[in-house]
Design a protein around this motif. Structure first.
Motif, PDB file in Angstrom:
ATOM      1  N   ILE A 104      48.544 -64.229 100.209  1.00  0.00           N
ATOM      2  CA  ILE A 104      49.720 -64.290 101.077  1.00  0.00           C
ATOM      3  C   ILE A 104      49.807 -65.633 101.791  1.00  0.00           C
ATOM      4  CG2 ILE A 104      50.767 -63.291 103.150  1.00  0.00           C
ATOM      5  CD1 ILE A 104      49.526 -60.613 102.278  1.00  0.00           C
ATOM      6  N   ASN A 105      51.027 -66.205 101.771  1.00  0.00           N
ATOM      7  CA  ASN A 105      51.290 -67.444 102.504  1.00  0.00           C
ATOM      8  C   ASN A 105      52.712 -67.405 103.052  1.00  0.00           C
ATOM      9  OD1 ASN A 105      53.200 -68.657 100.583  1.00  0.00           O
ATOM     10  ND2 ASN A 105      51.417 -68.821  99.236  1.00  0.00           N
ATOM     11  N   SER A 106      53.152 -68.460 103.698  1.00  0.00           N
ATOM     12  CA  SER A 106      54.457 -68.476 104.362  1.00  0.00           C
ATOM     13  C   SER A 106      55.628 -68.274 103.397  1.00  0.00           C
ATOM     14  CB  SER A 106      54.648 -69.775 105.147  1.00  0.00           C
ATOM     15  OG  SER A 106      54.576 -70.884 104.287  1.00  0.00           O
ATOM     16  N   ASN A 107      55.461 -68.617 102.128  1.00  0.00           N
ATOM     17  CA  ASN A 107      56.534 -68.410 101.151  1.00  0.00           C
ATOM     18  C   ASN A 107      56.769 -66.938 100.835  1.00  0.00           C
ATOM     19  OD1 ASN A 107      57.015 -71.161 100.835  1.00  0.00           O
ATOM     20  ND2 ASN A 107      55.407 -71.344  99.293  1.00  0.00           N
ATOM     21  N   ASP A 108      55.857 -66.079 101.259  1.00  0.00           N
ATOM     22  CA  ASP A 108      55.975 -64.654 100.968  1.00  0.00           C
ATOM     23  C   ASP A 108      56.761 -63.901 102.030  1.00  0.00           C
ATOM     24  OD1 ASP A 108      54.396 -64.916  98.664  1.00  0.00           O
ATOM     25  OD2 ASP A 108      52.601 -64.910  99.909  1.00  0.00           O
ATOM     26  N   GLU A 109      57.148 -64.576 103.091  1.00  0.00           N
ATOM     27  CA  GLU A 109      57.905 -63.906 104.138  1.00  0.00           C
ATOM     28  C   GLU A 109      59.246 -63.460 103.590  1.00  0.00           C
ATOM     29  OE1 GLU A 109      59.310 -64.571 108.747  1.00  0.00           O
ATOM     30  OE2 GLU A 109      58.308 -66.187 107.687  1.00  0.00           O
ATOM     31  N   GLY A 110      59.615 -62.228 103.884  1.00  0.00           N
ATOM     32  CA  GLY A 110      60.889 -61.710 103.410  1.00  0.00           C
ATOM     33  C   GLY A 110      60.890 -60.207 103.362  1.00  0.00           C
ATOM     34  N   THR A 111      61.912 -59.682 102.752  1.00  0.00           N
ATOM     35  CA  THR A 111      62.083 -58.248 102.579  1.00  0.00           C
ATOM     36  C   THR A 111      61.915 -57.931 101.107  1.00  0.00           C
ATOM     37  OG1 THR A 111      63.624 -58.197 104.441  1.00  0.00           O
ATOM     38  CG2 THR A 111      63.678 -56.328 102.933  1.00  0.00           C
ATOM     39  N   TYR A 112      61.142 -56.905 100.808  1.00  0.00           N
ATOM     40  CA  TYR A 112      60.861 -56.521  99.428  1.00  0.00           C
ATOM     41  C   TYR A 112      61.479 -55.157  99.149  1.00  0.00           C
ATOM     42  CZ  TYR A 112      57.698 -60.434  99.380  1.00  0.00           C
ATOM     43  OH  TYR A 112      57.188 -61.709  99.444  1.00  0.00           O
ATOM     44  N   TYR A 113      62.140 -55.045  98.012  1.00  0.00           N
ATOM     45  CA  TYR A 113      62.835 -53.824  97.631  1.00  0.00           C
ATOM     46  C   TYR A 113      62.350 -53.339  96.271  1.00  0.00           C
ATOM     47  CZ  TYR A 113      66.488 -55.568 100.832  1.00  0.00           C
ATOM     48  OH  TYR A 113      67.179 -56.053 101.903  1.00  0.00           O
ATOM     49  N   CYS A 114      62.264 -52.028  96.134  1.00  0.00           N
ATOM     50  CA  CYS A 114      62.114 -51.467  94.800  1.00  0.00           C
ATOM     51  C   CYS A 114      63.475 -50.920  94.389  1.00  0.00           C
ATOM     52  CB  CYS A 114      61.051 -50.368  94.755  1.00  0.00           C
ATOM     53  SG  CYS A 114      61.369 -48.918  95.759  1.00  0.00           S
ATOM     54  N   ALA A 115      63.738 -50.895  93.104  1.00  0.00           N
ATOM     55  CA  ALA A 115      65.005 -50.397  92.587  1.00  0.00           C
ATOM     56  C   ALA A 115      64.753 -49.707  91.249  1.00  0.00           C
ATOM     57  CB  ALA A 115      66.003 -51.533  92.413  1.00  0.00           C
ATOM     58  N   TYR A 116      65.645 -48.817  90.892  1.00  0.00           N
ATOM     59  CA  TYR A 116      65.545 -48.109  89.627  1.00  0.00           C
ATOM     60  C   TYR A 116      66.926 -47.990  89.009  1.00  0.00           C
ATOM     61  CZ  TYR A 116      65.738 -43.977  86.642  1.00  0.00           C
ATOM     62  OH  TYR A 116      65.985 -43.112  85.607  1.00  0.00           O
ATOM     63  N   TRP A 117      66.995 -48.161  87.730  1.00  0.00           N
ATOM     64  CA  TRP A 117      68.173 -47.759  86.991  1.00  0.00           C
ATOM     65  C   TRP A 117      67.779 -47.414  85.581  1.00  0.00           C
ATOM     66  CZ3 TRP A 117      67.958 -52.798  88.934  1.00  0.00           C
ATOM     67  CH2 TRP A 117      67.792 -53.798  88.007  1.00  0.00           C
ATOM     68  N   HIS A 118      68.572 -46.555  84.975  1.00  0.00           N
ATOM     69  CA  HIS A 118      68.292 -46.053  83.631  1.00  0.00           C
ATOM     70  C   HIS A 118      69.014 -46.947  82.623  1.00  0.00           C
ATOM     71  CE1 HIS A 118      67.361 -43.112  80.588  1.00  0.00           C
ATOM     72  NE2 HIS A 118      68.631 -43.137  80.189  1.00  0.00           N
ATOM     73  N   PHE A 119      68.282 -47.384  81.603  1.00  0.00           N
ATOM     74  CA  PHE A 119      68.878 -48.234  80.556  1.00  0.00           C
ATOM     75  C   PHE A 119      69.604 -47.380  79.550  1.00  0.00           C
ATOM     76  CE2 PHE A 119      65.574 -51.142  82.049  1.00  0.00           C
ATOM     77  CZ  PHE A 119      66.315 -52.284  82.200  1.00  0.00           C
TER      78      PHE A 119
END
Length: 119
Positions: A104-119
């Motif tokens: 982990i470093n300063s470039n990792d700051e942010g919001t992380y999301y998981c998402a799903y969709w069916h192909f």
């Protein structure tokens, strides 16, 4: 001291007759205390979870979310090969997908999301 906020997210939508719900708990990391962290995405309503495609995104201030990777039935695919040493993902059991950030470093700051969709 660097604080890395990671958003708690709950998203729901219909998939055929079933409703899909993705939940993440809020996680904050202070650099110096940890060098690696993991975020769980708990999925409800996805038939055959191990075959599902779960996507992970990072969003930083004033920018659109950027997909980092997705995990399918047999492997993780990265949007940029440079992400391979930094990020990883795996599925646990019938409904949990874990996303891990290393070094982990300063470039990792942010919001992380998981998402799903069916192909």
């Amino acid at each position: 001291m660097l604080l890395l906020p990671l958003l708690a997210l709950a998203a729901a939508w219909s998939y055929g007759q079933a409703q899909v719900l993705l939940k993440q708990r809020q996680v904050s990391i202070t650099r110096g205390h940890k060098t690696t962290t993991s975020i769980d995405c708990i999925a409800e309503g996805i038939p055959d979870f191990q075959s599902a495609y779960i996507h992970w995104y990072q969003q930083v201030s004033s920018k659109a979310p950027e997909r980092i990777l997705y995990i399918g039935p047999s492997a993780v695919s990265y949007d940029d090969n440079s992400y391979r040493k930094k990020y990883s993902s795996l599925k646990k059991g019938t409904n949990v997908c874990t996303f891990t950030i290393s070094d982990i470093n300063s470039n990792d700051e942010g919001t992380y999301y998981c998402a799903y969709w069916h192909f």
